[in-house]
Design an enzyme around this catalytic site. Sequence first.
Site, mmCIF file in Angstrom:
data_model
loop_
_atom_site.group_PDB
_atom_site.id
_atom_site.type_symbol
_atom_site.label_atom_id
_atom_site.label_comp_id
_atom_site.label_asym_id
_atom_site.label_seq_id
_atom_site.Cartn_x
_atom_site.Cartn_y
_atom_site.Cartn_z
ATOM 1 N N LEU A 1 0.838 -1.209 0.000
ATOM 2 C CA LEU A 1 0.000 0.000 0.000
ATOM 3 C C LEU A 1 0.868 1.252 0.000
ATOM 4 O O LEU A 1 0.591 2.228 -0.704
ATOM 5 C CB LEU A 1 -0.926 0.003 1.224
ATOM 6 C CG LEU A 1 -2.060 -1.025 1.227
ATOM 7 C CD1 LEU A 1 -2.675 -1.142 2.622
ATOM 8 C CD2 LEU A 1 -3.135 -0.652 0.214
ATOM 9 N N MET A 2 1.932 1.231 0.794
ATOM 10 C CA MET A 2 2.812 2.407 0.890
ATOM 11 C C MET A 2 3.556 2.661 -0.412
ATOM 12 O O MET A 2 3.799 3.798 -0.798
ATOM 13 C CB MET A 2 3.829 2.215 2.023
ATOM 14 C CG MET A 2 3.218 2.270 3.402
ATOM 15 S SD MET A 2 4.398 1.822 4.659
ATOM 16 C CE MET A 2 5.350 3.339 4.813
ATOM 17 N N LYS B 1 -2.681 7.607 10.127
ATOM 18 C CA LYS B 1 -2.635 8.756 9.213
ATOM 19 C C LYS B 1 -2.668 8.254 7.770
ATOM 20 O O LYS B 1 -1.795 7.488 7.358
ATOM 21 C CB LYS B 1 -1.354 9.579 9.462
ATOM 22 C CG LYS B 1 -1.112 10.670 8.422
ATOM 23 C CD LYS B 1 0.162 11.485 8.703
ATOM 24 C CE LYS B 1 0.518 12.411 7.548
ATOM 25 N NZ LYS B 1 1.749 13.188 7.790
ATOM 26 N N ASP C 1 1.370 13.822 0.165
ATOM 27 C CA ASP C 1 1.592 15.056 0.920
ATOM 28 C C ASP C 1 2.529 15.987 0.142
ATOM 29 O O ASP C 1 3.744 15.810 0.172
ATOM 30 C CB ASP C 1 2.191 14.708 2.295
ATOM 31 C CG ASP C 1 2.426 15.949 3.157
ATOM 32 O OD1 ASP C 1 1.919 17.033 2.801
ATOM 33 O OD2 ASP C 1 3.107 15.816 4.200
ATOM 34 N N SER D 1 1.988 25.524 1.928
ATOM 35 C CA SER D 1 3.363 25.526 2.481
ATOM 36 C C SER D 1 4.117 24.398 1.777
ATOM 37 O O SER D 1 4.554 23.412 2.399
ATOM 38 C CB SER D 1 3.339 25.268 3.984
ATOM 39 O OG SER D 1 2.362 26.020 4.636
ATOM 40 N N LYS E 1 6.264 21.602 -0.216
ATOM 41 C CA LYS E 1 7.554 20.963 0.043
ATOM 42 C C LYS E 1 8.494 21.176 -1.139
ATOM 43 O O LYS E 1 8.030 21.369 -2.261
ATOM 44 C CB LYS E 1 7.358 19.443 0.188
ATOM 45 C CG LYS E 1 6.700 18.997 1.472
ATOM 46 C CD LYS E 1 6.580 17.480 1.505
ATOM 47 C CE LYS E 1 5.938 17.004 2.785
ATOM 48 N NZ LYS E 1 6.707 17.253 4.001
ATOM 49 N N ASP F 1 2.969 8.614 2.677
ATOM 50 C CA ASP F 1 2.506 9.359 3.852
ATOM 51 C C ASP F 1 1.190 8.797 4.405
ATOM 52 O O ASP F 1 0.611 9.353 5.329
ATOM 53 C CB ASP F 1 2.369 10.855 3.508
ATOM 54 C CG ASP F 1 2.555 11.751 4.723
ATOM 55 O OD1 ASP F 1 3.174 11.302 5.701
ATOM 56 O OD2 ASP F 1 2.063 12.894 4.697
ATOM 57 N N ASP G 1 1.821 22.149 5.834
ATOM 58 C CA ASP G 1 2.563 20.890 5.721
ATOM 59 C C ASP G 1 2.498 20.080 7.024
ATOM 60 O O ASP G 1 2.862 18.909 7.047
ATOM 61 C CB ASP G 1 4.013 21.189 5.337
ATOM 62 C CG ASP G 1 4.735 19.954 4.822
ATOM 63 O OD1 ASP G 1 4.050 18.948 4.538
ATOM 64 O OD2 ASP G 1 5.974 20.008 4.700
ATOM 65 N N ARG H 1 -1.220 15.913 11.827
ATOM 66 C CA ARG H 1 -1.823 16.147 13.144
ATOM 67 C C ARG H 1 -3.249 16.668 13.015
ATOM 68 O O ARG H 1 -4.081 16.428 13.883
ATOM 69 C CB ARG H 1 -0.922 17.097 13.961
ATOM 70 C CG ARG H 1 -0.753 18.460 13.362
ATOM 71 C CD ARG H 1 0.444 19.206 13.917
ATOM 72 N NE ARG H 1 1.711 18.753 13.364
ATOM 73 C CZ ARG H 1 2.909 19.221 13.718
ATOM 74 N NH1 ARG H 1 2.999 20.161 14.644
ATOM 75 N NH2 ARG H 1 4.011 18.762 13.164
HETATM 76 N N1 BES Z 1 4.576 13.798 6.046
HETATM 77 C C1 BES Z 1 5.423 14.728 6.652
HETATM 78 C C2 BES Z 1 6.479 14.081 7.557
HETATM 79 C C3 BES Z 1 7.437 13.154 6.897
HETATM 80 C C4 BES Z 1 8.725 13.558 6.626
HETATM 81 C C5 BES Z 1 7.104 11.850 6.650
HETATM 82 C C6 BES Z 1 9.622 12.693 6.055
HETATM 83 C C7 BES Z 1 8.013 10.978 6.087
HETATM 84 C C8 BES Z 1 9.266 11.392 5.787
HETATM 85 C C9 BES Z 1 4.617 15.703 7.518
HETATM 86 O O1 BES Z 1 3.338 15.946 7.076
HETATM 87 C C10 BES Z 1 5.366 16.994 7.491
HETATM 88 O O2 BES Z 1 5.528 17.527 6.431
HETATM 89 N N2 BES Z 1 5.786 17.457 8.660
HETATM 90 C C11 BES Z 1 6.507 18.664 8.754
HETATM 91 C C12 BES Z 1 6.030 19.398 9.994
HETATM 92 C C13 BES Z 1 6.549 20.799 10.098
HETATM 93 C C14 BES Z 1 5.945 21.670 9.011
HETATM 94 C C15 BES Z 1 6.196 21.335 11.455
HETATM 95 C C16 BES Z 1 7.992 18.325 8.872
HETATM 96 O O3 BES Z 1 8.323 17.349 9.509
HETATM 97 O O4 BES Z 1 8.802 19.025 8.290
HETATM 98 ZN ZN ZN Z 2 2.415 14.368 5.990
HETATM 99 ZN ZN ZN Z 3 3.186 17.472 5.610
#
Ligand code: BES
Ligand code: ZN
Ligand code: ZN
Length: 529
Positions: A216-217, A291, A296, A301, A303, A314, A373, A377
């Site tokens: 799935l991932m 989750k 994502d 914001s 990436k 994700d 991003d 949560r």
């Molecule tokens: N899905 C990401 C976290 C992630 C990072 C998962 C690397 C797998 C590998 C999450 O939604 C995210 O982007 N988190 C941010 C939070 C920040 C904006 C406070 C992060 O970790 O940079």
């Molecule tokens: Zn995420």
């Molecule tokens: Zn994110």
Amino acid sequence: MAASIVKRVSRVKKLNVSHISARYKLLTGSRHFSTSKQWNNALVLGVYENESTDSIDFTGTARKFDEKADGKISQLLLTVKKPLKCGKTRTLHAVDPEFSSVLVTCIGKRGEGYDELETVDKGRESIRAAVAKAVLQLRELGENEIEVDSCGDTEASAEGCHLALFSYDDLKAEKSRKPAVRISCATRYSQDKNSMEKEWRKGAILAEGQNLSRRLMEMPANLLTPTKFAEIIKEQLADKCEVLVRDKDWAESMKMGSFLSVARGSVEPPVFLEIEYKGRQSDSPLALVGKGVTFDTGGISIKPSQGMDAMRGDMGGAACVAGSLLSVSKLQLPVHVKAFIPLCENMPSGSATKPGDVVTAMNGKTIQVDNTDAEGRLILADALCYSEQFNPSLILDMATLTGAIDVALGAGAAGVFTNSENMWNKLQKASVRSGDRVWRMPLFNHYTKKITECQLADLNNIGGSRSGGACTAAAFLKEFVNNKNWLHLDIAGVMSNSGDVAYLGKGMSGRPTRTVIEFINLMSKETKN
Ligand code: BES
Ligand code: ZN
Ligand code: ZN
């Protein structure tokens, strides 16, 4: 065999992904088998590490096979001066007319067990790695029917083989795919074949759960949308579990404003999955929350583009929940589980949430979304609130939540945030057995302060600075949980495998599915669940 082939083909058709349906395969684990294929027989035998240059320390099974081959296996092994070291193998041919290849694999020192510093059962972990290497080497040689030594721990041996042989090449041309391999346990010299077969089956089912998570991932996000995820889960679990597929209107009626604020940027409709496995009657189920962000981008914001493809994983939390449920139900564990999976994409668009927007979660708390991003949560907040309505005995959530947990722990362990010492002890115990480790992280008020200091709303979805990012994310989730037995697993660091775990190939890992299954197994022995 023929019947199961027919069944698999019909499942593929049901999915209606027409452009790839011929290649697309749902099921986990090993490959399709052709009935016309010529099967070669190969054998994997275990030996312990041994300094002596004139004797071989075979496992019980291996010794019997050596006797059957008139001692040829030990003779050939002793012709090489240097004894086998842990993780090393020797391949022998023409030692037994029954087998075209006999592969001897070293499973480490005899008697190895729990290692306190490593917090793992080293014996079991060495067996998984040793048999994994063995079956992959035999597959390279064109062997397609392999009998495997239980190596003194049948379950671990089955896990190692089944996890190693997994590959996600469904979308490749037939000739580029890994060949089918049939594996079985070498039980013929066992005192108690039935219990050995049972253990082997358990190990295979544990691996099957993790392999479903991996599949799935790994699936690309254009194929695995929230809607497709729900379809696959129905296919995989509906005969053992009740699967409810809730739509956007339902989420609106439940006032899941936080979840919906993430979904609104995408043309793909969100889905909220509710799954129930009732292996026993109880009015306090064990709740799992995952989750399920099927892609994502970060939203507004956004990436950086480099490495963004990994964000198809994700939904790892959702996948591990599904994989765990598959195994729990196949093992028919006497436990009542309810799972909650919010699924959506996080996309930038004219309808997407903007930094500074304020949304309201199901429990009435307002959230200032300063970074779109930090969306995991937001979707978990509503899912956690909703799960509380079912009087759960515990809540365990899994999420690829923060890059910060990867900075802290890397792929060494999943980060665990819990308000219960007892739950922590149980989860850690489970991880020692599975070899898929966990490490406890803090839920201090120190971190809560970082997200409650908010200009416009009750909570901010980010902590203000990058420091302690995994801890502020956990502190945010804590605001949506009242249960006294809550565990949050941040699995972003263990999302993919790049050679860290010897028996998992490169790619999405499906970690920590087996730890969670083992944890549920432990909990099923307690009367309350
Ligand atoms: N899905 C990401 C976290 C992630 C990072 C998962 C690397 C797998 C590998 C999450 O939604 C995210 O982007 N988190 C941010 C939070 C920040 C904006 C406070 C992060 O970790 O940079
Ligand atoms: Zn995420
Ligand atoms: Zn994110």
